[in-house]
Design an enzyme around this catalytic site. Structure first.
Site, mmCIF file in Angstrom:
data_model
loop_
_atom_site.group_PDB
_atom_site.id
_atom_site.type_symbol
_atom_site.label_atom_id
_atom_site.label_comp_id
_atom_site.label_asym_id
_atom_site.label_seq_id
_atom_site.Cartn_x
_atom_site.Cartn_y
_atom_site.Cartn_z
ATOM 1 N N GLU A 1 46.675 37.654 45.727
ATOM 2 C CA GLU A 1 45.993 36.735 44.815
ATOM 3 C C GLU A 1 47.023 36.126 43.874
ATOM 4 O O GLU A 1 47.870 36.859 43.379
ATOM 5 C CB GLU A 1 44.913 37.445 43.987
ATOM 6 N N GLY B 1 48.238 43.824 36.405
ATOM 7 C CA GLY B 1 48.381 45.274 36.374
ATOM 8 C C GLY B 1 47.747 45.939 37.573
ATOM 9 O O GLY B 1 48.157 47.011 37.989
ATOM 10 N N MET C 1 44.987 45.055 41.299
ATOM 11 C CA MET C 1 44.412 44.013 42.152
ATOM 12 C C MET C 1 43.342 44.593 43.064
ATOM 13 O O MET C 1 43.551 45.605 43.730
ATOM 14 C CB MET C 1 45.545 43.377 42.981
ATOM 15 N N ASN D 1 41.969 44.311 45.960
ATOM 16 C CA ASN D 1 41.864 44.233 47.426
ATOM 17 C C ASN D 1 40.695 45.093 47.895
ATOM 18 O O ASN D 1 40.560 46.244 47.491
ATOM 19 C CB ASN D 1 43.154 44.755 48.066
ATOM 20 N N HIS E 1 37.141 47.952 36.060
ATOM 21 C CA HIS E 1 37.308 46.508 36.277
ATOM 22 C C HIS E 1 37.475 46.201 37.769
ATOM 23 O O HIS E 1 36.757 45.384 38.343
ATOM 24 C CB HIS E 1 38.526 46.026 35.475
ATOM 25 N N GLU E 2 38.434 46.881 38.387
ATOM 26 C CA GLU E 2 38.738 46.563 39.789
ATOM 27 C C GLU E 2 37.582 46.961 40.712
ATOM 28 O O GLU E 2 37.321 46.300 41.716
ATOM 29 C CB GLU E 2 40.032 47.261 40.221
ATOM 30 N N HIS F 1 34.918 44.367 40.870
ATOM 31 C CA HIS F 1 35.282 43.278 41.785
ATOM 32 C C HIS F 1 34.899 43.578 43.234
ATOM 33 O O HIS F 1 34.803 42.654 44.038
ATOM 34 C CB HIS F 1 36.786 43.045 41.766
HETATM 35 ZN ZN LIG Z 1 40.042 41.175 37.700
#
Ligand SMILES: [Zn+2]
Length: 865
Positions: free
Chosen positions: A149, A284, A286, A288, A320-321, A324
């Site tokens: 990203e 920091g 990602m 995936n 947070h991740e 997603h």
């Molecule tokens: Zn994010």
């Protein structure tokens, strides 16, 4: 992932046309689309190269002789299209990062297999396939990871590298048998090939965007737990599993919570959280799908060196991740102008999840700091609407900013508060269900929430996402209560244009049983009837994204009751007082009337805010004659607070008291408190003899004080520790500390060190950033003088932002011209948001020093008499 204005009418029309590409959006031709990628790679970690072959099932929708796809830093060896004889002509556009295959014949509509054999490189920063090296007792080791990203999958495989071009993926890799290979999906089959090698084949992914593909390889270990039928794991360098337990616990708690919240089961068979040593200047962690990558400091907790803040960060970043995995991975924005919905939503959900499982942390008070950061940027030149047109992927880099994350988070929080938790969640669930495995524009969410909410949300949402700036609610006393009117708050001329927002406002007078709430806008003021003795609190609970300006008498009345307010309203009042004071809406000294009320029994997060206000003002006072008087005031507030908190944690202490202690020590060190500096040096001397003598929070604070006030000898001691340690978390920390020295010559040595090959590659630019904390101009001048070397260390996503950001802490107006000159030489004209923001921050700081601090000087003088 974790961490630019327009004619309104045009923008609304443009964003509401789902699926239609804007005329000025640079995307691949729509006539050919990918359905499935079958990728096989052979990495050569030592040589930092790889070869690959890919078979792409494509659908040709319109007859064509050309296929245009993305490819960057790749060379093609062989290309073939099923059913079409001969090799196409291949041409690369290195600026647009595309490859065009031109066939001698027209390719008719239908399904084909496009086969490409190719080769690429393994980068030394986080773009495409990259490596991270680290020290071990057995010598230096190398691990491989990918980061795609926003648009770097094209460095790994030729592809349609756009979020709307979803496809399924199978990946195979030739790897050493004694290393662990990891991707989005579990390994389906292994072929042993002899020579210590095997080929691993990962199972097919669901339909997803190219930026979510992941591959990692190294001497890893994995700990795991079965949660609701999902194999949840944390993957770390060999020997690090003890540091991974907190993250695994967090993930195991959060997964069922999200499955319930989103109303959709986690769709993959496994979820790995993968830690890599080092860092990026751009991100920091990602998201995936099924294989979330984190730099170690956001995933691992080491009791010897991690602070309370680090521990909170791990939970928050994991939350947070993981958000997603649904919001972003399962349902994806159709183009990068919708990135705010991914990031704002995940930034909001991270607090919601962390609060649910750790209520004593009071993370919503912490979120006030994030909103404040957004409001500062949003009140100055360089801000942009949350939804901004993104013309191409290179401009998309700029969208990963405070407005996207923190204003996005704040606006979502405000809207949830406005429509109610249940209506909001019902809308989110309907949105997930309607768009699973698909792509959306922001309005697709508003449509669902409008259906589930009693209050129409689209109009309010449009006002806050399609316009930049911070609303101001003015509060004036009337004969029967108060009148609220809407205006715009701005630090500089950029925000002086009148703007209309429908602002959701909540008013609850101090001690009142009932509250008032409603929409206030420029053409619709609100009158609220109140008892004569009432102390009105506008934006009660502080879920609103706006500043509140009370008239003089009301303001004085609230300040007099400051200690009776709830902590969140105390924070709101403090933040507004600082902003309104520095921007000349109110006397600058209003904030000092509040900070002066600090008492040790108050909420530690409120006290931490007060500590921060004093530290920030002291930094603005640098080299000014009034500084000594301000420091006397500041130390008068801080020292009694620190006396109560002390150097060491008491058993069972509130986590936020530990955070307050760290803030107090940083502030007292910043104010050159001799007692704090001397005691920290004594702790450090003991630490050098026995590293077990300090751990966690105290270790971090002591090292920070010592580093800031280092002389040549102690700087060399820190340097020796940096070189000696094999703990990659610790190594990074020591190198950053070297950049903190207040001694100009030592700060200069840290800068020189960043250009050597001593520190890990990804940590080198962080040393320069560390120097910019106290010496923004020196760090900027150094980076500008070595621009090519510095930029080569950075991932492409950071190159337009890193150097301007170094200067943003300066208050020297001459820096603006220097930044312009740097930008002209090194930054494309379409990618200057970070430059404009840095220049606005510098100009504003200079103005506050010249025009506002003298008010404090006079106030302090009067106070002494
Ligand atoms: Zn994010």
């Amino acid at each position: 992932m974790k961490p630019v204005a327009l004619v309104l009418g045009v923008l609304i029309a443009w964003t509401s046309q789902a699926g239609l590409a804007a005329p000025d959006r640079i995307v691949l031709p729509a006539g050919v689309v990918p359905l499935h990628y079958d990728i096989s790679i052979v990495p050569d970690a030592a040589a930092k190269t790889f070869t690959g072959s890919v078979k792409i099932d494509i659908e040709v929708r319109e007859q064509t002789s050309r296929i245009v796809m993305n490819a960057a830093e790749l060379t093609f060896a062989h290309v073939a299209l099923s059913g079409v004889a001969g090799q196409p002509q291949i041409s690369f556009d290195t600026a647009q990062e595309t490859a065009t295959l031109t066939f001698a014949v027209l390719v008719a509509p239908g399904r084909y297999v496009l086969s490409i054999d190719y080769a690429g490189r393994i980068n030394d920063n986080a773009a495409g396939l990259f490596y991270l090296d680290y020290d071990t007792a057995q010598g230096n080791k190398r691990a491989l990871f990918t980061q795609f990203e926003n648009s770097d999958a094209r460095r790994f495989v030729p592809c349609w590298d756009e979020p709307a071009q979803k496809a399924t993926f199978t990946l195979a890799a030739l790897v050493p048998v004694d290393e662990m290979a990891v991707s989005n999906m579990p390994i389906a089959t292994r072929e042993t090939l002899g020579g210590g090698l095997e080929r691993v084949h990962f199972a097919e992914t669901p339909k997803m965007s190219s930026y979510l593909l992941f591959f990692g390889l190294g001497d890893f270990e994995r700990i795991s737990r079965l949660v609701n039928g999902v194999d949840v794991g944390v993957i770390v360098k060999r020997g690090d599993t003890d540091r991974a337990r907190d993250a695994l616990d967090a993930a195991a708690h959060i997964l069922p919570y999200y499955e319930d919240y989103f109303g959709v089961k986690y769709p993959l068979p496994k979820l790995d959280l993968i830690a890599g040593p080092g860092q990026s200047q751009f991100f920091g962690a990602m998201e995936n799908w099924g294989a979330i990558f984190f730099f170690e400091r956001d995933l691992l907790v080491d009791p010897k060196i991690s602070t309370q803040d680090d521990e909170h960060d791990v939970t928050i970043v994991v939350a947070h991740e993981m958000a997603h995995q649904w919001f972003g991975d399962l349902v994806t924005m159709d183009w990068w102008d919708g990135i705010w919905l991914n990031e704002g939503f995940a930034s909001w959900m991270e607090y919601k999840a962390a609060d649910r499982f750790n209520p004593t942390w009071n993370v919503w008070l912490r979120a006030m700091g994030s909103k404040e950061a957004a409001m500062r940027v949003d009140a100055r030149a360089g801000t942009h609407p949350i939804i901004q047109p993104i013309h191409d992927v290179f401009q998309a880099n700029e969208a990963f900013d405070t407005i996207t994350y923190s204003k996005g988070m704040s606006v979502i929080r405000m809207l949830e508060n406005y429509v109610g938790d249940d209506a909001w969640r019902a809308g989110v669930r309907a949105y997930m269900k309607a768009h699973a495995y698909g792509n959306t524009v922001t309005d697709d969410l508003w449509v669902q929430i409008d259906k589930t909410s009693a209050m129409p949300v689209s109009g309010v949402a449009h006002d806050f996402t399609l316009q930049d700036g911070v609303p101001l609610i003015r509060v004036a006393a009337t004969r029967h209560g108060i009148r609220l009117t809407q205006d715009r708050f701005a630090d500089d001329d950029s925000g002086k244009a009148p703007t209309v927002w429908q602002v959701p406002v909540r008013e609850k007078s101090l001690g009142a049983k009932t509250e008032w709430h409603g929409l206030v806008s420029r053409d619709k003021p609100a009158d609220i009837a109140l008892a004569k003795s009432a102390v009105p609190i506008v934006n009660a609970g502080q879920a609103g994204y706006f500043r509140t300006l009370y008239d003089k008498a009301l303001s004085a009345g609230i300040a007099a009751h400051f200690r009776a307010l709830s902590p969140v309203d105390q924070l709101g009042l403090l933040n507004d007082a600082r902003a309104l004071g520095t921007a000349a809406y109110q006397p600058m000294t209003n904030v000092l009337a509040l900070t002066g009320q600090a008492r040790s029994g108050m909420n530690p997060q409120v006290l931490a805010n007060i500590v921060g206000q004093i530290a920030d003002l002291d930094a603005l006072y640098r080299d000014l004659p009034g500084r000594a008087a301000f420091r006397a005031y500041g130390l008068g507030v801080l020292r009694p607070l620190f006396a109560k908190v002390g150097w060491t944690a008491k058993a069972g202490e509130d986590a936020n008291v530990s955070l307050l202690r760290a803030d107090l020590l940083a502030a007292l060190s910043g104010l050159d408190d001799p007692a704090v500096i001397a005691k920290a040096r004594a702790f450090f001397a003991a630490y050098l003899k026995n590293p077990e003598s300090l751990s966690g929070d105290l270790r971090s604070s002591v090292l920070s004080v010592v580093a800031a006030h280092a002389d040549g000898a102690s700087w060399e001691q820190l340097h020796a520790l940096a070189k000696a340690t094999q703990n990659s978390l610790e190594k990074r920390q020591y190198y950053m500390l070297l950049g903190r020295a207040r001694d100009r010559a030592l700060a200069g040595r840290a800068l020189e060190l960043a250009l050597t090959d001593e520190a890990p590659v990804t940590v080198r630019p962080a040393i320069v950033a560390s120097v910019s904390g106290y010496y923004p101009q020196m760090a900027f001048d150094f980076a500008a003088a070595h621009a090519d070397e510095i930029n080569a260390m950075l991932e492409p996503d950071s190159r337009n932002e890193f150097v301007p950001r170094l200067a943003s802490g300066s208050y020297d107006p001459t820096m603006v011209a220097k930044l312009d000159a740097y930008a002209d030489a090194h930054i494309p004209a379409t990618a200057r948001q970070a430059t404009v923001k840095a220049e606005a921050a510098i100009a504003y700081a200079a103005k506050v020093r010249a025009e506002r601090l003298p008010q404090i000087d006079r106030w302090l003088k009067k106070r002494r008499r």
